[in-house]
Design an enzyme around this catalytic site. Structure first.
Site, PDB file in Angstrom:
ATOM      1  N   TYR A 267       0.852  -1.193   0.000  1.00 22.76           N
ATOM      2  CA  TYR A 267       0.000   0.000   0.000  1.00 22.76           C
ATOM      3  C   TYR A 267       0.895   1.254   0.000  1.00 22.76           C
ATOM      4  CZ  TYR A 267      -3.296   3.472   1.763  1.00 22.76           C
ATOM      5  OH  TYR A 267      -4.046   4.601   1.918  1.00 22.76           O
TER       6      TYR A 267
ATOM      7  N   THR B  68       1.652   3.745   1.733  1.00 22.09           N
ATOM      8  CA  THR B  68       2.473   4.216   2.862  1.00 22.09           C
ATOM      9  C   THR B  68       3.505   3.166   3.311  1.00 22.09           C
ATOM     10  OG1 THR B  68       0.894   3.326   4.445  1.00 22.09           O
ATOM     11  CG2 THR B  68       0.593   5.634   3.811  1.00 22.09           C
ATOM     12  N   LYS B  69       3.522   2.010   2.673  1.00 22.91           N
ATOM     13  CA  LYS B  69       4.347   0.921   3.185  1.00 22.91           C
ATOM     14  C   LYS B  69       5.816   1.071   2.745  1.00 22.91           C
ATOM     15  CE  LYS B  69       1.095  -1.272   5.423  1.00 22.91           C
ATOM     16  NZ  LYS B  69       0.014  -0.289   5.598  1.00 22.91           N
ATOM     17  N   ASN B  70       6.667   0.143   3.224  1.00 23.72           N
ATOM     18  CA  ASN B  70       8.108   0.295   2.985  1.00 23.72           C
ATOM     19  C   ASN B  70       8.495   0.010   1.534  1.00 23.72           C
ATOM     20  OD1 ASN B  70       8.156   0.889   5.651  1.00 23.72           O
ATOM     21  ND2 ASN B  70       9.227  -0.961   6.317  1.00 23.72           N
TER      22      ASN B  70
END
Ligand code: PLP
Length: 389
Positions: A186, A188-190
């Protein structure tokens, strides 16, 4: 007072770092006449499996889909109960419900914010079939204790690794302890693909099953049916879902994954600066990382206890936003939400650690995209509002 950042350069929480290679790959994909599930997805699956040191990975369109299909593939049987944490995103619990099982919550350890193995043990009944631990913020759960409980009670383990791409525990990688490991890409993920997810599974037959379940229940490799290898008929072998990842998404993922370690290093530096800058403030910072583990540094959280700081958590959220800094809340505990209260009769007070964290927590920006001056702005905004006692 003039805000630290104005509306035009508002620091968006979790904003991803997208580089030229991703942009070029997306354009190449668009020009290739194959934007759906195809060779770039296959490449991303192979690269991700290699990064995690396992043979098998299936790309899907979200971690929610990965959790749902893992729970189905785990074949839990009728009336199954699945134990998970109250300190998670609603997707973890919803996936359990969508898989036809009953979610059961076990409170977290207040120091690690991860599910407490003693609480899991307390919640086990003759109907318990699985545990879904969440490696919260990127900190590994106590996998020795969890796998021991699973072995003793013959339970499946489905790891929610949405925060934990880089997480390790005693030399093993998050997502490879349980029967299944579920990851999120998603925004906002790393590692980001816009929307996207990945499942690891221990058993090859589970991987084959996940592939079928993720594309309508159509027989193996149905995506190849429009290729140049001769027309291929498919058969529907069960009632599956439309959860496949597209090549357009994988075009981002293959390049993001190449930089996963470099981005991790950047977040370590930001984390260390925050720890130093807030060391004399009356707020709780994340606990030190446990020996023998590797933290993914996905979320940096402060706990704002109004009795110590003199300011409320929500006041702090509003202050940061007014200063042009995007912040997050991970998470209001699951039993605080009306749907779960109504459906399962859960009371927030029955999970006091998750409730307290959910009411005090604030996540500060920690994406690899942050510049030095962004980090300075975040620190200034925090220390303007909360002063040493
Ligand atoms: C702990 C946790 N589990 C599951 C999910 C769901 O991930 P996705 O948005 O890829 O479906 C998220 C997403 O934020 C999450 O934080």
């Amino acid at each position: 007072m003039t805000p630290i950042r104005n509306k035009e350069n508002f620091l968006v929480f979790g904003s991803p770092l997208i580089e030229e290679a991703e942009i070029d790959e997306v354009v190449a994909c668009l020009k290739s006449a194959w934007i759906g599930t195809g060779p770039r997805v296959a490449q991303f699956e192979a690269d991700f499996a290699a990064y995690k040191g396992t043979g098998h990975a299936v790309a899907l369109n979200s971690c929610t889909a990965a959790l749902h299909l893992s729970l189905l593939a785990a074949d839990l049987g009728p009336d199954a109960e699945v134990v998970t944490t109250p300190l998670t995103f609603c997707a973890t619990v919803n996936a359990i419900i969508h898989a036809g099982a009953v979610p059961v919550l076990a409170d977290v350890d207040p120091a690690t914010m991860n599910i407490d193995p003693n609480e899991i043990e307390r919640r086990i009944t003759p109907r318990t079939r699985a545990i879904v631990p969440v490696h919260f913020a990127g900190r590994s759960c106590d996998m020795d204790a969890i796998m021991d409980i699973a072995r003793r009670h013959n339970l499946k383990v489905i790891e929610d690794c949405a925060h934990a791409i880089e997480t390790e525990y005693k030399g093993g990688k998050a997502g490879t302890f349980g029967d299944f490991g579920c990851f999120s890409f998603y925004v906002t993920k790393n590692v980001v693909t816009g929307e996207g997810g990945m499942v690891l599974a221990k058993r090859e037959e589970d991987i084959a099953h996940l592939k079928v379940l993720g594309l309508h229940g159509m027989s193996k490799d149905a995506w190849k049916r429009f290729g140049d290898q001769g027309f291929k008929h498919y058969q529907v072998v069960e009632c599956g879902f439309k959860y496949n990842m597209m090549d357009l998404q994988a075009a981002l993922g293959v390049h993001q994954l190449k930089r996963v370690e470099a981005y991790w290093q950047k977040r370590v530096q930001i984390w260390d600066r925050y720890v130093a800058a807030f060391s004399n403030l009356p707020v709780r910072r994340p606990s030190p990382v446990e020996a023998g583990t590797r933290h993914a540094y996905h979320l940096f959280t402060l706990l704002i206890d109004e009795t110590r700081t003199g300011v409320s958590r929500d006041g702090f959220l509003n202050h940061m936003t007014a200063q042009g800094i995007g912040v997050g809340v991970h998470y209001l505990s699951i039993p605080e939400h009306p749907y779960y209260q109504k459906t399962f009769g859960w009371k927030r007070e029955d999970f006091p650690n998750a409730m307290q964290i959910g009411r005090q927590t604030v996540s500060l920006p920690i994406s690899a995209k942050l510049t030095d001056s962004d980090v300075c702005d975040v620190i200034r905004a925090v220390t303007h509002f909360i002063t040493p006692k």
